[in-house]
Design an enzyme around this catalytic site. Structure first.
Site, PDB file in Angstrom:
ATOM      1  N   GLY A 194       0.776  -1.213   0.000  1.00 60.40           N
ATOM      2  CA  GLY A 194       0.000   0.000   0.000  1.00 60.40           C
ATOM      3  C   GLY A 194       0.813   1.269   0.000  1.00 60.40           C
ATOM      4  N   ASP A 197      -8.043  -6.758  -0.992  1.00 62.44           N
ATOM      5  CA  ASP A 197      -7.006  -7.517  -0.294  1.00 62.44           C
ATOM      6  C   ASP A 197      -7.539  -7.663   1.128  1.00 62.44           C
ATOM      7  OD1 ASP A 197      -4.677  -8.773   0.249  1.00 62.44           O
ATOM      8  OD2 ASP A 197      -3.370  -7.113  -0.287  1.00 62.44           O
TER       9      ASP A 197
END
Lengths: 500, 500
Positions: A178, A266
């Protein structure tokens, strides 16, 4: 040789569908007719003892004769096909483990055996994309409890190879993605191996980001190594940085990650199972996990980070790992480059102690290396950071890194793409916010990670004073089309960088 | 004519993939290279103002030249292609509504606009199977509240055509599936239309059962009619029994049903939205819903049935329908036949008042027709059943049924398949249990509903005294392979019929 019933002669068609198994049969094929096969029926195809499942496409032209059968390239490769092979086709027996997926869709808890059966069938390739997507979705959004996450993790470990290094201590690290450009792994491996610890690192390719560690390392060296080749590299150099896919560690993970990528999700359970199954299967004993927290990072709040930390530790212990979870700053990208080649350049600058090396990337790598040194018990508590710094600044880490790359097959310097556009500030002010997701999206639209030298080279950091017309970042792409596509996105989103 | 950038010449390949859009381009195609397209990339393909989304397969043989493009048959048909057409290909712009699907995966409530955007994109064909499966799964297992089910239903109504019959009262009925052979619809339509009410019935094909009403009716007449043709039939005869798919009523439903079929699930929210959106879009005002309850029916307990009844009524009222929900016995199949042709035979026997007509099918049809007559306000409360009986036994219903079939294009008598096996009792006793799911599975494995004359002809009912060697049922199939496949299943499951 006379053909048996349900046997067809293979003909090469040359149709590439990535990993998807497609089988082609003629509409007048006697097997289709007698078995009642229709287009998109999933059928079993066997050559001697090897067997795969594929979706049927029906040919109504002269591309195939009625007694011939074609396969997508991936399917042909899995069956080790040569022209004129005879293939046996049959109905796909009902996939029993789908009843567990249905139970999960209806919010039931599954036990270890259920997860084991599901994962075994997934690794065999029996699930269609529809089945895989339903399984991923049914397990997302907090629908797995902590026991189920442990069951899934164990099932994924059991589904593939498990490496054994004959060492008491095998270290590893992982960052919960991320954060664009956060390429600490190559640095940590170089430091740990230079210090004498064993760190056989297997990394993923990008899931939803512009580059995974494997994508970045592939610019510098080979990352697709067999388990035997990995063992040789680690024996020689104490460490490696390879792609986990071909090593057949937790192979279910590679299948599931493709679906998560298509959905751009995710979920926590899959995330924990994915990370920890890879670590355990790779034979790691001591693992540091980095969770960057920020408004536009994958983990957006301290509350989520603490919950993930606690779950990671519980599942890690359940599968026999020593784990330390570190929560770090995730408010902006780390380093300057976002995209495989651009990140590789950052990594080399830090290893070479160059004057313009990104200091944030260096400090973060030292923090993680220090934690890992301490977790391993090899250095005293509180000294890890300093010892790591000394290994890096002395040049030992660079030397070890080049040695590892060469042991993996080559050491290649990164090259940048000729297609680029410089993006300048339209007003002066202070850089108040960097949207990690949008800057990552920009790098992806420019072609990363498939186009190795595509991506974004950031020239500014949070809190910096910006002059009008100052260079903010440079967009790189390997084709004009991709550059234009990224620019379209940039022109439609004025909050990628916020200057106030 | 010179080709523009991103324009390729169409070549017919003859690859049938059902409804799935696949595009084929050569690995050396300049558009693939300049745009960075990879296998399985979803791309937009346009011809003049028409546009579709398709998944890319890459050709590395001489099947295509680098400046040519191929399409699966379904895709070519949607674009109305002729050989040598020039097609324009481009990146698929990001599908914005997928952010709502992700929100739903993470357990958030969605508003009407979110469902509307999702359904619009699904009808446009922008969602891949992975996206569709995630949407279905995220909405399953009680994850939609009653408001969300109303929003989804309204969005599905708005996504297609909406019929208007210029009548104050338009009646309809629907049975919540799961009960093999329960083919009351043709009987109810015949009775209602014969009584002078308007009943333009659109039915689905089988979702997870061996036959839907549309599959059964297709044996007797045409069911694939355009909205104009349907109007003409209803104007002439007061009723019709057609497939809802081509009528473009709630077209999202047809897409979603295929995914539910692949997953073998039918969640409450999707079920309600599917049924009620079709009814409302078809212009119905008064609707009777039949919910059979039984251990092996779709709805297994009175508790579930009562909850579904309440939700159906709430959503029905929210979308402006007058609804009556009837809970009926679902412990065993209705009628004797299971499979399209076998069920058509049962329907005709009841209409003709033949001596061996299945009494259970007749009684159930009269119950529903009676409820519908009363709901419509055309007959007094408590008299519906008797009035329906009179219309049926007088032969008016048969006459009307044949007239409707002829108005739909033909009236054909059903024919049975020559491939059959008689299954006899291995011991004497009482028939204690019929497993609806397993008997349906048997009919499906024998080829129903694709093979129209395949299925099961039941010779016994619950509670009946059975002699050893007595005929229990006959299996019909259209190929030996399918007959064997069904027999394999039968031999491996000894609880299809339970005799004690």
């Amino acid at each position: 040789m006379e053909q048996q019933p349900n046997t067809l002669k293979y003909k090469h068609l040359g149709i590439y569908t990535q990993n998807e198994n497609v089988v082609y049969m003629h509409e007048d094929c006697h097997v289709c007719i007698s078995e009642g096969f229709e287009a998109l029926t999933r059928i079993r195809i066997s050559k001697a003892s090897q067997t795969i499942v594929a979706s049927l496409n029906i040919i109504n032209s002269d591309m195939l004769l009625p007694n011939e059968i074609g396969l997508s390239d991936a399917a042909a490769q899995k069956l080790n096909i040569t022209e004129n092979d005879n293939l046996y086709v049959s109905h796909l027996e009902p996939i029993e483990s789908l009843s567990h997926v249905r139970a999960k869709i209806y919010n039931q808890k599954l036990d270890y055996n259920a997860y084991h059966e599901i994962i075994t069938d997934i690794v065999q390739g029996d699930y269609s994309n529809i089945h895989l997507s339903a399984f991923i979705t049914a397990c997302a959004g907090d629908r797995m409890d902590i026991n189920e996450i442990s069951f899934l993790t164990k099932a994924m470990i059991a589904s593939g190879e498990q490496l054994n290094w004959d060492k008491n201590i095998v270290v590893d690290k992982h960052c919960i993605g991320g954060l664009p450009g956060n390429r600490t792994t190559p640095l940590v491996v170089a430091i740990m191996a230079a210090y004498g610890l064993t760190m056989p690192k297997t990394s993923s390719r990008a899931i939803t980001s512009p580059a995974g560690t494997a994508d970045t390392m592939e610019v510098l060296t080979n990352v697709t190594l067999s388990p035997e080749e990995i063992k040789a590299v680690v024996k020689k150099e104490g460490g490696c940085i390879v792609w986990g896919g071909t090593a057949q560690l937790s192979p279910a993970d590679d299948v599931l990650i493709k679906i998560e990528k298509a959905l751009d999700i995710d979920s926590e359970g899959q995330l924990i199972a994915s990370v920890l199954s890879k670590k355990a299967a790779a034979g790691s004993t001591h693992v540091v996990i980095d969770i960057p927290v920020g408004e536009t990072a994958k983990i957006r709040s301290m509350e989520m980070a603490r919950k993930l930390k606690s779950h990671m530790e519980t599942v890690g212990n359940a599968v026999g790992l020593n784990i330390k979870v570190v929560i770090t700053d995730g408010t902006q990208p780390v380093g300057r480059g976002i995209g495989p080649a651009l990140e590789a350049i950052d990594v080399l600058k830090v290893l070479k102690n160059e004057a313009d090396a990104p200091i944030d990337l260096k400090e973060r790598a030292l923090l993680l290396a220090g934690e890992l040194l301490e977790l391993s018990g090899k250095v005293e508590s509180g000294t890890g950071d300093q010892i790591a710094k000394q290994v890096l600044e002395s040049g030992q880490a660079l030397e070890k890194f080049i040695a590892i790359c060469k042991a993996q097959g080559r050491f290649t310097l990164p090259v940048l793409s000729p297609f680029k556009i410089e993006i300048k500030a339209q007003k002066s002010g202070t850089l108040k916010r960097i949207n990690n997701r949008k800057i990552a999206k920009l790098a992806k639209l420019s072609g990363a990670p498939q186009s190795k030298s595509a991506g974004v080279l950031l020239n500014v950091h949070l809190g910096e004073a910006i002059e009008e017309n100052q260079l903010l970042y440079t967009l790189y792409a390997e084709s004009k089309g991709e550059l234009n596509y990224a620019m379209d996105y940039k022109n439609n989103h004025n909050d990628i960088l916020t200057i106030i």
